[in-house]
Design a protein around this motif. Structure first.
Motif, PDB file in Angstrom:
ATOM      1  N   VAL A  45       0.828  -1.222   0.000  1.00 59.17           N
ATOM      2  CA  VAL A  45       0.000   0.000   0.000  1.00 59.17           C
ATOM      3  C   VAL A  45       0.857   1.264   0.000  1.00 59.17           C
ATOM      4  CG1 VAL A  45      -1.979  -1.127   1.051  1.00 59.17           C
ATOM      5  CG2 VAL A  45      -0.265  -0.043   2.534  1.00 59.17           C
ATOM      6  N   GLY A  46       2.162   1.130   0.230  1.00 56.54           N
ATOM      7  CA  GLY A  46       3.010   2.316   0.226  1.00 56.54           C
ATOM      8  C   GLY A  46       4.473   1.953   0.321  1.00 56.54           C
ATOM      9  N   ILE A  47       5.284   2.956  -0.019  1.00 53.71           N
ATOM     10  CA  ILE A  47       6.746   2.839   0.075  1.00 53.71           C
ATOM     11  C   ILE A  47       7.218   4.071   0.831  1.00 53.71           C
ATOM     12  CG2 ILE A  47       8.896   2.949  -1.270  1.00 53.71           C
ATOM     13  CD1 ILE A  47       7.292   1.614  -3.601  1.00 53.71           C
ATOM     14  N   GLY A  48       8.063   3.870   1.851  1.00 51.00           N
ATOM     15  CA  GLY A  48       8.569   5.014   2.621  1.00 51.00           C
ATOM     16  C   GLY A  48      10.084   5.025   2.607  1.00 51.00           C
ATOM     17  N   VAL A  49      10.674   6.130   2.196  1.00 52.92           N
ATOM     18  CA  VAL A  49      12.141   6.241   2.216  1.00 52.92           C
ATOM     19  C   VAL A  49      12.540   7.582   2.823  1.00 52.92           C
ATOM     20  CG1 VAL A  49      12.560   4.707   0.247  1.00 52.92           C
ATOM     21  CG2 VAL A  49      12.209   7.140  -0.162  1.00 52.92           C
ATOM     22  N   ILE A  50      13.729   7.600   3.422  1.00 48.03           N
ATOM     23  CA  ILE A  50      14.222   8.875   3.945  1.00 48.03           C
ATOM     24  C   ILE A  50      14.567   9.784   2.770  1.00 48.03           C
ATOM     25  CG2 ILE A  50      15.955  10.016   5.386  1.00 48.03           C
ATOM     26  CD1 ILE A  50      16.338   7.321   6.849  1.00 48.03           C
ATOM     27  N   LEU A  51      15.299   9.226   1.776  1.00 46.72           N
ATOM     28  CA  LEU A  51      15.748  10.036   0.637  1.00 46.72           C
ATOM     29  C   LEU A  51      15.420   9.370  -0.686  1.00 46.72           C
ATOM     30  CD1 LEU A  51      19.404  10.879   1.820  1.00 46.72           C
ATOM     31  CD2 LEU A  51      17.376  12.348   2.025  1.00 46.72           C
ATOM     32  N   THR A  52      14.927  10.148  -1.624  1.00 46.53           N
ATOM     33  CA  THR A  52      14.969   9.735  -3.028  1.00 46.53           C
ATOM     34  C   THR A  52      16.225  10.354  -3.621  1.00 46.53           C
ATOM     35  OG1 THR A  52      13.570  11.630  -3.576  1.00 46.53           O
ATOM     36  CG2 THR A  52      12.479   9.491  -3.390  1.00 46.53           C
ATOM     37  N   LEU A  59       3.537   5.128  -5.310  1.00 48.65           N
ATOM     38  CA  LEU A  59       3.455   4.645  -3.919  1.00 48.65           C
ATOM     39  C   LEU A  59       4.514   5.287  -3.022  1.00 48.65           C
ATOM     40  CD1 LEU A  59       2.983   0.784  -4.500  1.00 48.65           C
ATOM     41  CD2 LEU A  59       1.223   2.442  -3.845  1.00 48.65           C
ATOM     42  N   VAL A  60       5.502   5.977  -3.646  1.00 44.41           N
ATOM     43  CA  VAL A  60       6.665   6.434  -2.877  1.00 44.41           C
ATOM     44  C   VAL A  60       6.378   7.701  -2.069  1.00 44.41           C
ATOM     45  CG1 VAL A  60       9.040   7.310  -3.057  1.00 44.41           C
ATOM     46  CG2 VAL A  60       8.304   5.389  -4.485  1.00 44.41           C
ATOM     47  N   HIS A  61       6.702   7.624  -0.769  1.00 45.34           N
ATOM     48  CA  HIS A  61       6.667   8.793   0.127  1.00 45.34           C
ATOM     49  C   HIS A  61       8.088   8.980   0.635  1.00 45.34           C
ATOM     50  CE1 HIS A  61       2.222   8.860   0.543  1.00 45.34           C
ATOM     51  NE2 HIS A  61       2.386   7.594   0.207  1.00 45.34           N
ATOM     52  N   SER A  62       8.644  10.180   0.459  1.00 46.68           N
ATOM     53  CA  SER A  62      10.008  10.387   0.946  1.00 46.68           C
ATOM     54  C   SER A  62      10.081  11.678   1.747  1.00 46.68           C
ATOM     55  CB  SER A  62      11.001  10.389  -0.216  1.00 46.68           C
ATOM     56  OG  SER A  62      11.243  11.687  -0.656  1.00 46.68           O
ATOM     57  N   LEU A  63      11.124  11.761   2.584  1.00 49.64           N
ATOM     58  CA  LEU A  63      11.271  12.949   3.439  1.00 49.64           C
ATOM     59  C   LEU A  63      12.118  14.021   2.777  1.00 49.64           C
ATOM     60  CD1 LEU A  63      11.832  11.255   6.928  1.00 49.64           C
ATOM     61  CD2 LEU A  63       9.683  12.048   5.888  1.00 49.64           C
ATOM     62  N   ALA A  64      12.952  13.645   1.793  1.00 48.16           N
ATOM     63  CA  ALA A  64      13.812  14.631   1.124  1.00 48.16           C
ATOM     64  C   ALA A  64      14.381  14.015  -0.150  1.00 48.16           C
ATOM     65  CB  ALA A  64      14.954  15.052   2.053  1.00 48.16           C
ATOM     66  N   HIS A  65      14.970  14.870  -0.963  1.00 44.72           N
ATOM     67  CA  HIS A  65      15.541  14.422  -2.239  1.00 44.72           C
ATOM     68  C   HIS A  65      17.006  14.852  -2.320  1.00 44.72           C
ATOM     69  CE1 HIS A  65      15.532  13.242  -6.465  1.00 44.72           C
ATOM     70  NE2 HIS A  65      16.270  14.316  -6.685  1.00 44.72           N
TER      71      HIS A  65
END
Ligand code: PRP
Length: 214
Positions: free
Chosen positions: A168-175, A190-196
């Motif tokens: 249902v989702g993907i969570g990463v600190i950085l893309t 699906l990707v949710h990230s905190l920063a790039h």
């Protein structure tokens, strides 16, 4: 010294760094050369302390909570603290780690081949068959520290789906850069990230600058 340019070694240490704001927490990442004309900024989440871990866990949980995951899955090695911190922040308990070391009890594991931007050569991701009941029919969020080429994440998604889970989702600190988008295809959304973070090329005076489009 070698006469063959293909044998020349690149010194990874550039002495330069890149500052990125991770959900309100700025960190300086060393810029590390992979080739003479290509560098990345390297985040070693295990070197950033437990307070940073808790911060990213809470920030990712805030983004992922609405997806109502039953369980979090993370890939070894650097996805392990992320999986634990997100699980804790969501108030869940169990989590599943996709391993890379072929331990004795993993002889019959579900397996996927991957090759990440930071590790040399092909690696194997292994899902212990004993963990399949934790995933089968469940709503799963897959987490990692970074998504770059997307190979590690694609392998993780394939394994979790082989186990019968709904991702249902993907969570990463950085893309990092954009190569992961075509690699993930329809799963990009699906990707949710905190920063790039971008990738880097040297300019004429040897200063590493973000590559256009990354
Ligand atoms: O999108 P990709 O190009 O696949 O790169 C991202 C992956 O690379 C790193 O793992 P690495 O393979 O270095 O292994 P480690 O976590 O065991 O250090 C990182 O932790 C991600 O899992």
């Amino acid at each position: 010294m070698t006469d063959n340019p293909a044998d020349a070694k690149t010194d990874p240490a550039t002495g330069q760094s890149w500052c990125v704001d991770v959900a309100g927490w700025p960190i300086d990442l060393p810029i590390v050369a992979i080739k003479p004309d290509f560098a990345i900024s390297l985040m070693m989440v295990i070197d950033l302390g437990v307070r940073f871990g808790a911060h990213v866990g809470q920030a990712l949980a805030a983004k992922l909570k609405a997806l109502e995951p039953d369980i979090i899955v993370g890939a070894a090695t650097l996805g392990i603290p992320v999986a634990i911190d997100v699980t804790r922040a969501l108030g869940l308990d169990a989590y599943v780690i996709l391993q890379k070391s072929p331990k004795l009890h993993l002889a019959n594991a579900l397996e996927q081949r991957i090759s990440s931007i930071t590790s040399k050569g092909e690696q194997r991701l292994l899902l212990d068959r004993a963990a399949v009941p934790l995933l089968k029919g469940k709503r799963v969020v897959v987490v990692d520290d970074v998504i770059a080429s997307g190979s590690s994440m694609k392998g993780s998604l394939d394994l979790v789906r082989k186990a019968g889970a709904e991702v249902v989702g993907i969570g990463v600190i950085l893309t990092e850069a954009t190569e992961w988008k075509p690699m993930l295809g329809a799963d990009e959304h699906l990707v949710h990230s905190l920063a790039h973070i971008p990738q880097f090329s040297p300019d004429r005076d040897g200063t590493w600058k973000p590559r256009a489009g990354t």
